[in-house]
Design a protein around this motif. Sequence first.
Motif, PDB file in Angstrom:
ATOM      1  N   GLU A 127       7.558  77.197  39.048  1.00  0.00           N
ATOM      2  CA  GLU A 127       7.863  75.826  38.648  1.00  0.00           C
ATOM      3  C   GLU A 127       8.981  75.278  39.521  1.00  0.00           C
ATOM      4  OE1 GLU A 127       9.295  73.366  34.638  1.00  0.00           O
ATOM      5  OE2 GLU A 127       9.545  75.558  34.753  1.00  0.00           O
ATOM      6  N   VAL A 128       8.819  74.039  39.969  1.00  0.00           N
ATOM      7  CA  VAL A 128       9.877  73.322  40.656  1.00  0.00           C
ATOM      8  C   VAL A 128      10.032  71.966  39.987  1.00  0.00           C
ATOM      9  CG1 VAL A 128      10.695  72.353  42.833  1.00  0.00           C
ATOM     10  CG2 VAL A 128       9.383  74.483  42.843  1.00  0.00           C
ATOM     11  N   THR A 129      11.248  71.654  39.521  1.00  0.00           N
ATOM     12  CA  THR A 129      11.534  70.346  38.925  1.00  0.00           C
ATOM     13  C   THR A 129      12.649  69.675  39.706  1.00  0.00           C
ATOM     14  OG1 THR A 129      13.113  71.291  37.342  1.00  0.00           O
ATOM     15  CG2 THR A 129      10.815  71.127  36.632  1.00  0.00           C
ATOM     16  N   ILE A 130      12.708  68.351  39.605  1.00  0.00           N
ATOM     17  CA  ILE A 130      13.630  67.570  40.432  1.00  0.00           C
ATOM     18  C   ILE A 130      15.008  67.434  39.802  1.00  0.00           C
ATOM     19  CG2 ILE A 130      14.036  65.266  41.396  1.00  0.00           C
ATOM     20  CD1 ILE A 130      10.985  65.035  41.728  1.00  0.00           C
ATOM     21  N   ALA A 131      15.075  66.981  38.556  1.00  0.00           N
ATOM     22  CA  ALA A 131      16.366  66.698  37.928  1.00  0.00           C
ATOM     23  C   ALA A 131      16.291  67.030  36.433  1.00  0.00           C
ATOM     24  CB  ALA A 131      16.753  65.237  38.136  1.00  0.00           C
ATOM     25  N   PRO A 132      17.051  68.023  35.967  1.00  0.00           N
ATOM     26  CA  PRO A 132      17.857  68.909  36.803  1.00  0.00           C
ATOM     27  C   PRO A 132      16.971  69.802  37.664  1.00  0.00           C
ATOM     28  CG  PRO A 132      17.835  69.709  34.552  1.00  0.00           C
ATOM     29  CD  PRO A 132      17.157  68.367  34.531  1.00  0.00           C
ATOM     30  N   PHE A 133      17.465  70.128  38.847  1.00  0.00           N
ATOM     31  CA  PHE A 133      16.682  70.896  39.806  1.00  0.00           C
ATOM     32  C   PHE A 133      16.439  72.309  39.295  1.00  0.00           C
ATOM     33  CE2 PHE A 133      16.764  74.047  43.259  1.00  0.00           C
ATOM     34  CZ  PHE A 133      15.577  73.705  43.898  1.00  0.00           C
ATOM     35  N   LYS A 134      15.206  72.771  39.530  1.00  0.00           N
ATOM     36  CA  LYS A 134      14.847  74.140  39.150  1.00  0.00           C
ATOM     37  C   LYS A 134      13.747  74.626  40.089  1.00  0.00           C
ATOM     38  CE  LYS A 134      14.077  74.871  34.800  1.00  0.00           C
ATOM     39  NZ  LYS A 134      13.363  74.883  33.493  1.00  0.00           N
ATOM     40  N   ALA A 135      13.925  75.802  40.684  1.00  0.00           N
ATOM     41  CA  ALA A 135      12.894  76.466  41.480  1.00  0.00           C
ATOM     42  C   ALA A 135      12.776  77.886  40.929  1.00  0.00           C
ATOM     43  CB  ALA A 135      13.250  76.469  42.955  1.00  0.00           C
ATOM     44  N   VAL A 136      11.681  78.159  40.250  1.00  0.00           N
ATOM     45  CA  VAL A 136      11.536  79.402  39.483  1.00  0.00           C
ATOM     46  C   VAL A 136      10.211  80.061  39.828  1.00  0.00           C
ATOM     47  CG1 VAL A 136      11.316  80.387  37.165  1.00  0.00           C
ATOM     48  CG2 VAL A 136      12.913  78.514  37.578  1.00  0.00           C
ATOM     49  N   ILE A 137      10.221  81.366  39.992  1.00  0.00           N
ATOM     50  CA  ILE A 137       8.998  82.154  40.102  1.00  0.00           C
ATOM     51  C   ILE A 137       9.201  83.417  39.278  1.00  0.00           C
ATOM     52  CG2 ILE A 137       9.766  83.164  42.291  1.00  0.00           C
ATOM     53  CD1 ILE A 137       6.732  83.292  43.062  1.00  0.00           C
ATOM     54  N   ASN A 138       8.423  83.529  38.218  1.00  0.00           N
ATOM     55  CA  ASN A 138       8.597  84.636  37.281  1.00  0.00           C
ATOM     56  C   ASN A 138      10.065  84.688  36.836  1.00  0.00           C
ATOM     57  OD1 ASN A 138       5.810  85.296  37.472  1.00  0.00           O
ATOM     58  ND2 ASN A 138       6.202  86.422  39.362  1.00  0.00           N
ATOM     59  N   HIS A 139      10.783  85.792  37.058  1.00  0.00           N
ATOM     60  CA  HIS A 139      12.167  85.875  36.580  1.00  0.00           C
ATOM     61  C   HIS A 139      13.193  85.640  37.685  1.00  0.00           C
ATOM     62  CE1 HIS A 139      11.092  89.921  37.997  1.00  0.00           C
ATOM     63  NE2 HIS A 139      12.371  90.110  38.235  1.00  0.00           N
ATOM     64  N   TRP A 140      12.769  85.236  38.880  1.00  0.00           N
ATOM     65  CA  TRP A 140      13.709  84.834  39.928  1.00  0.00           C
ATOM     66  C   TRP A 140      13.881  83.322  39.869  1.00  0.00           C
ATOM     67  CZ3 TRP A 140      11.294  87.586  44.818  1.00  0.00           C
ATOM     68  CH2 TRP A 140      11.310  88.969  44.627  1.00  0.00           C
ATOM     69  N   GLN A 141      15.115  82.832  40.020  1.00  0.00           N
ATOM     70  CA  GLN A 141      15.289  81.387  39.921  1.00  0.00           C
ATOM     71  C   GLN A 141      16.538  80.883  40.633  1.00  0.00           C
ATOM     72  OE1 GLN A 141      15.999  80.018  35.853  1.00  0.00           O
ATOM     73  NE2 GLN A 141      16.317  82.148  35.247  1.00  0.00           N
ATOM     74  N   LEU A 142      16.382  79.666  41.157  1.00  0.00           N
ATOM     75  CA  LEU A 142      17.468  78.893  41.728  1.00  0.00           C
ATOM     76  C   LEU A 142      17.512  77.584  40.961  1.00  0.00           C
ATOM     77  CD1 LEU A 142      19.579  78.547  44.091  1.00  0.00           C
ATOM     78  CD2 LEU A 142      17.730  77.388  45.333  1.00  0.00           C
ATOM     79  N   THR A 143      18.619  77.315  40.250  1.00  0.00           N
ATOM     80  CA  THR A 143      18.662  76.171  39.345  1.00  0.00           C
ATOM     81  C   THR A 143      20.000  75.450  39.438  1.00  0.00           C
ATOM     82  OG1 THR A 143      19.490  77.536  37.519  1.00  0.00           O
ATOM     83  CG2 THR A 143      17.106  77.273  37.689  1.00  0.00           C
ATOM     84  N   SER A 144      19.964  74.133  39.195  1.00  0.00           N
ATOM     85  CA  SER A 144      21.210  73.374  39.047  1.00  0.00           C
ATOM     86  C   SER A 144      21.889  73.757  37.739  1.00  0.00           C
ATOM     87  CB  SER A 144      20.916  71.884  39.051  1.00  0.00           C
ATOM     88  OG  SER A 144      20.433  71.462  40.309  1.00  0.00           O
ATOM     89  N   ILE A 145      23.203  73.833  37.761  1.00  0.00           N
ATOM     90  CA  ILE A 145      23.955  74.191  36.559  1.00  0.00           C
ATOM     91  C   ILE A 145      24.124  72.985  35.648  1.00  0.00           C
ATOM     92  CG2 ILE A 145      26.208  74.986  35.741  1.00  0.00           C
ATOM     93  CD1 ILE A 145      26.361  76.752  38.237  1.00  0.00           C
ATOM     94  N   ASN A 146      24.272  71.800  36.261  1.00  0.00           N
ATOM     95  CA  ASN A 146      24.433  70.555  35.504  1.00  0.00           C
ATOM     96  C   ASN A 146      23.331  69.577  35.898  1.00  0.00           C
ATOM     97  OD1 ASN A 146      26.984  71.518  34.397  1.00  0.00           O
ATOM     98  ND2 ASN A 146      27.814  71.175  36.454  1.00  0.00           N
ATOM     99  N   ASP A 147      23.492  68.308  35.566  1.00  0.00           N
ATOM    100  CA  ASP A 147      22.500  67.302  35.930  1.00  0.00           C
ATOM    101  C   ASP A 147      22.476  67.035  37.429  1.00  0.00           C
ATOM    102  OD1 ASP A 147      21.692  67.022  33.309  1.00  0.00           O
ATOM    103  OD2 ASP A 147      23.036  65.325  32.901  1.00  0.00           O
ATOM    104  N   ALA A 148      23.643  67.120  38.094  1.00  0.00           N
ATOM    105  CA  ALA A 148      23.694  66.947  39.539  1.00  0.00           C
ATOM    106  C   ALA A 148      23.067  68.155  40.231  1.00  0.00           C
ATOM    107  CB  ALA A 148      25.136  66.776  39.992  1.00  0.00           C
ATOM    108  N   PHE A 149      22.668  67.971  41.509  1.00  0.00           N
ATOM    109  CA  PHE A 149      22.018  69.073  42.231  1.00  0.00           C
ATOM    110  C   PHE A 149      22.967  70.262  42.395  1.00  0.00           C
ATOM    111  CE2 PHE A 149      20.915  71.209  46.264  1.00  0.00           C
ATOM    112  CZ  PHE A 149      19.663  71.681  45.887  1.00  0.00           C
ATOM    113  N   LEU A 150      24.195  69.987  42.832  1.00  0.00           N
ATOM    114  CA  LEU A 150      25.201  71.047  42.952  1.00  0.00           C
ATOM    115  C   LEU A 150      26.158  70.990  41.774  1.00  0.00           C
ATOM    116  CD1 LEU A 150      26.156  70.909  46.755  1.00  0.00           C
ATOM    117  CD2 LEU A 150      24.567  72.472  45.626  1.00  0.00           C
ATOM    118  N   PRO A 151      26.657  72.143  41.330  1.00  0.00           N
ATOM    119  CA  PRO A 151      26.441  73.496  41.856  1.00  0.00           C
ATOM    120  C   PRO A 151      25.111  74.098  41.416  1.00  0.00           C
ATOM    121  CG  PRO A 151      27.924  73.584  39.976  1.00  0.00           C
ATOM    122  CD  PRO A 151      27.665  72.126  40.240  1.00  0.00           C
TER     123      PRO A 151
END
Length: 352
Positions: A127-151
């Motif tokens: 799954e990839v979502t724009i806001a809040p940003f999320k790029a997830v595959i199974n249990h690996w993930q890169l996600t925004s902590i807040n509503d903004a892209f960073l951190p």
Amino acid sequence: MLKRICRGFLFPLLALLLGCQPDEQGAMPSAFHIASGKAVKRGAELVFPEDHGIHVEQGIEWWYITANVNSEAGESFGIQWTLFRTLMPKHIHSSWWDDQLYFAHFAMQHQQDHVAFEQFARARQAEVTIAPFKAVINHWQLTSINDAFLPLKLTAAQEDYQVELTLSDSPRVLQADKGYSQKTHSGHASYYFSYPFLKVKGDLIFAGHKYQVTGNAWYDREWSASLLDPNQLGWDWFSLVDDQAKEKGLMLFCIRSRTRGYDYCSGTHISVNGETIEIAHESITLTVLETVMLDKRQYPSKWRLALSNHPDIVIESLTKDSRNQLTFPYWEGRVQASGGFNGVGYAELTGY
């Protein structure tokens, strides 16, 4: 779940669809050569936050993290995490597929040890979502902590290797010509932006041992319909961050032809505030100084980079065998630079 495409009866089918087996000359998978989707155009404006998300009109896309970090005791580590999306060349009539195949790579290195893992996913497993940003595959993930892209927060774990890191505080950089990155003389190109100066803090586990680490990460976003000509093998790509300034960078790549020479090069000087100066092909000369033999294939391990009106830069790999020996193999590892640029970074070598 398709955690490893090399396992099970689906591998031959998907390998065929992706063209992910190198030919006898070590050519890149055909997905990088065959046009898939709508070609990118010079002059298009990148739009945010929309361009953090998926671009279904182009068939090749990735969300890419590389990082150089150090423990409190001064030990150094390299980290790579990448989510790839590719448009399937053939339509499959199945509720399992939406014509998009997602796969991810997670690699770590320390001293001369390098490990790499991969996962594949069908629709709804990635799954990839724009806001809040999320790029997830199974249990690996890169996600925004807040509503903004960073951190951002990066989490991935496999066997005795794990990262849990926060990535923060970098300007966004549009590579090459305002995000339009030409790859070949014939006009193959991508849209390409980066966050090169991310400050890293968190924990990692390497071979079962836990470390608290800090350092720098470089985040790349790129999407395209076709990256290479049929007569090209792959590329040598570099991302470098200055040791002293911490927020001065250099991105450069050279495409390799089937005659093994560098066919087309491009780069970007990046200033502290994220402003860029494009480096044209004719201003770049990349020369291999040393190589290493790995399973009867020669890989560069040291280069001289000559840029017009700039002192020469010497780039050398740190972990000599940094191959990701996955469904399609490539070399991805830490490098250090000296001379006209002093710093650390990452190199990616494909098509060897």
